[in-house]
Design an enzyme around this catalytic site. Structure first.
Site, PDB file in Angstrom:
ATOM      1  N   HIS A 172      -1.181  -0.937 -11.810  1.00 41.71           N
ATOM      2  CA  HIS A 172      -2.280  -0.418 -10.597  1.00 41.71           C
ATOM      3  C   HIS A 172      -3.361  -1.341 -10.726  1.00 41.71           C
ATOM      4  O   HIS A 172      -3.914  -1.726 -11.400  1.00 41.71           O
ATOM      5  CB  HIS A 172      -2.584   1.027 -10.900  1.00 41.71           C
ATOM      6  N   ASP A 226       3.410   6.241  -7.658  1.00 46.56           N
ATOM      7  CA  ASP A 226       4.627   5.926  -6.790  1.00 46.56           C
ATOM      8  C   ASP A 226       5.908   5.844  -7.318  1.00 46.56           C
ATOM      9  O   ASP A 226       6.854   6.108  -6.717  1.00 46.56           O
ATOM     10  CB  ASP A 226       4.414   4.527  -6.015  1.00 46.56           C
ATOM     11  N   HIS A 261       0.862  -1.141  -0.029  1.00 45.60           N
ATOM     12  CA  HIS A 261       0.042  -0.001   0.000  1.00 45.60           C
ATOM     13  C   HIS A 261       1.022   1.217   0.019  1.00 45.60           C
ATOM     14  O   HIS A 261       1.213   1.740  -1.130  1.00 45.60           O
ATOM     15  CB  HIS A 261      -1.136  -0.121   1.174  1.00 45.60           C
TER      16      HIS A 261
END
Ligand code: ACO
Length: 426
Positions: A308, A365, A266
């Site tokens: 994702h 990210d 996460h």
């Protein structure tokens, strides 16, 4: 819109009807709260991939088209035109503030930026090498032992005070977790500064000299916080709702969310990106061999920062943050081998059929780790930064849950696969 009904028929021909509940956008949900009463069965959906757990009007994601809306506003417009604190108001209250409303909100947040002196002692009690996330999860949980005057969850004023306290104190606590870890003195907040500037000052200044950071750096951090402020019913937000559904106080509920965010699947992904780039750089591996490894089914290696669960298109947040990355690194100047490597990897994957066919794009990210590193934020603080930005999302969902007339304690079911009933020997 026509009211859709689904009919479920068992092997004996007995049929039960289930209505579909539609939202403003997105797929409808088949309403099954009376499923057991009608069929004698529950549903089985590990990971809740096909299960709507609540009705929410805070955020909306369309993963196929790469859309993220907060209270209806597209994330790119918010990143360009709004500030983090204004977004906090929007997420909490549903509408953008007027000038007066914003001024009141801003002063309420400023009123709460300091923490009780014993919280500073509390943080000082952690071992010198404690992970900043370990300190954060413990300290946020401990806030419930300091702020009893806002713990009555049935009182809307208490709920609002706790929400403001959490948003105001997170930067202070996050900076103290970092400073304790580094053996630096804690800096008090300075309410003459804006939310992000204040955080940077508490993180990086020292009492012995003046401190100044660049406005590009502050804007990069602010936009990163805007991009991470909320993201629908992800694992940590669902954890906050589930913990809060029992009536747990907001500080304990947010601490549960922080614990969930801590996991590498996460909040830890941007750290994994930097580790991957470091290891490619240090091993002298080429982009071609790295990509070949990622495609090899016999090699467990995956390209960190790509793909994702929900976005099967470019993550809209990644588009914005990629631009920021360029601006910040241009300003910092000098040799940026890590960023050059990241760009090479990004370009090579965008042109590669394996990634195109599987719709694997760089995610937020991939870039956020590079920005945080450029801002001199150490890797073990990356998830703390994420938690600080996401606190407003968590508390907005917690507040929304307490307004929901359908709100009940969360209690999933199971398929029991253990021993059948048996007698104790003897
Ligand atoms: N590198 C190489 N191949 C990949 C990658 C990757 N990063 N991600 C997915 N694939 C491949 C899989 O091997 C699979 O291939 P196959 O169809 O030939 O078997 C296909 O793409 C689909 O993969 P799934 O694992 O089914 O996709 P899922 O949507 O479940 O996973 C996830 C999404 C977990 C994010 C995955 O893409 C991944 O592991 N990415 C790297 C970690 C990462 O960046 N995580 C951050 C996510 S963003 C966030 O949490 C804020």
């Amino acid at each position: 819109m026509t009211n859709r009904i689904f009919t479920l028929t068992d092997q004996d021909g007995k049929s039960s009807e289930f209505a579909v509940q539609e939202g403003t956008h997105g797929p409808g949900c088949i309403s099954i709260s009376d499923l057991y009463a009608k069929t004698g069965c529950f549903t089985y959906d590990p990971g809740f991939g096909a299960t709507g757990s609540c009705k929410s009007s805070i955020s909306f994601i369309n993963g196929e088209e790469g859309i993220l809306l907060h209270r209806g506003y597209p994330i790119d417009q918010l990143a360009e035109k709004s500030s983090y604190l204004e977004l906090c108001y929007l997420l909490l209250n549903g509408e953008l503030p007027s000038e007066t409303e914003f001024a009141e909100f801003d002063s309420s947040i400023k009123l709460h930026t300091m923490v009780h002196e014993n919280i500073r002692d509390f943080i000082n009690g952690f071992r010198y090498d404690a992970h900043p996330m370990a300190m954060l999860v413990g300290t946020v949980g401990a806030l419930s032992s300091f702020y009893h005057d806002s713990l009555d969850i049935s009182n809307p004023e208490h709920r609002q005070t706790s929400a403001h306290r959490l948003i105001a104190k997170l930067p202070t606590i996050a900076s103290y977790c970092y400073r304790h870890h580094r053996g630096l003195p804690f800096m008090y907040p300075d309410n003459n500064l804006g939310y992000v500037d204040n955080f940077m000052q508490m993180m990086f200044s020292v009492p012995a000299q003046d401190y100044k950071h660049s406005s590009t750096a502050a804007r990069a951090l602010e936009v990163m916080m805007i991009l991470h402020a909320d993201h629908e019913q992800n694992a940590s937000t669902s954890t906050v709702r589930l913990a809060g559904s029992s009536g747990a106080n907001p500080f304990a509920s947010i601490a549960a969310g922080i614990a969930s965010l801590w996991g590498p699947a996460h909040g830890g992904a941007n750290e994994a990106v930097i580790n991957m780039l470091d290891s490619i750089y240090n091993s002298g591996e080429t982009i071609e061999t790295t990509i070949a490894r990622a495609k090899d089914k016999n090699d467990p290696f995956r390209l960190m920062g790509f793909g994702h669960r929900v976005y099967k298109n470019f993550d809209p947040r990644a588009k914005i943050i990629a631009g920021l990355c360029h601006e910040l690194l241009d300003e910092l100047g000098g040799d940026q081998p890590m960023f050059d490597l990241a760009l090479e990897l990004e370009q090579a994957t965008l042109a590669d059929d394996y990634f195109k066919e599987r719709r694997l794009y760089p995610n937020v990210d991939f870039y956020s780790g590079i920005i945080l590193r450029a801002l001199n934020i150490p890797m073990n603080m990356f998830t703390v930064m994420f938690a600080m930005a996401r606190t407003v999302g968590w508390i907005s969902h917690w507040l929304e849950m307490h307004h929901d007339p359908e709100f009940r304690i969360g209690r999933p079911r199971q398929i029991y696969i253990g021993h059948a009933k048996r007698d104790y020997p003897g």
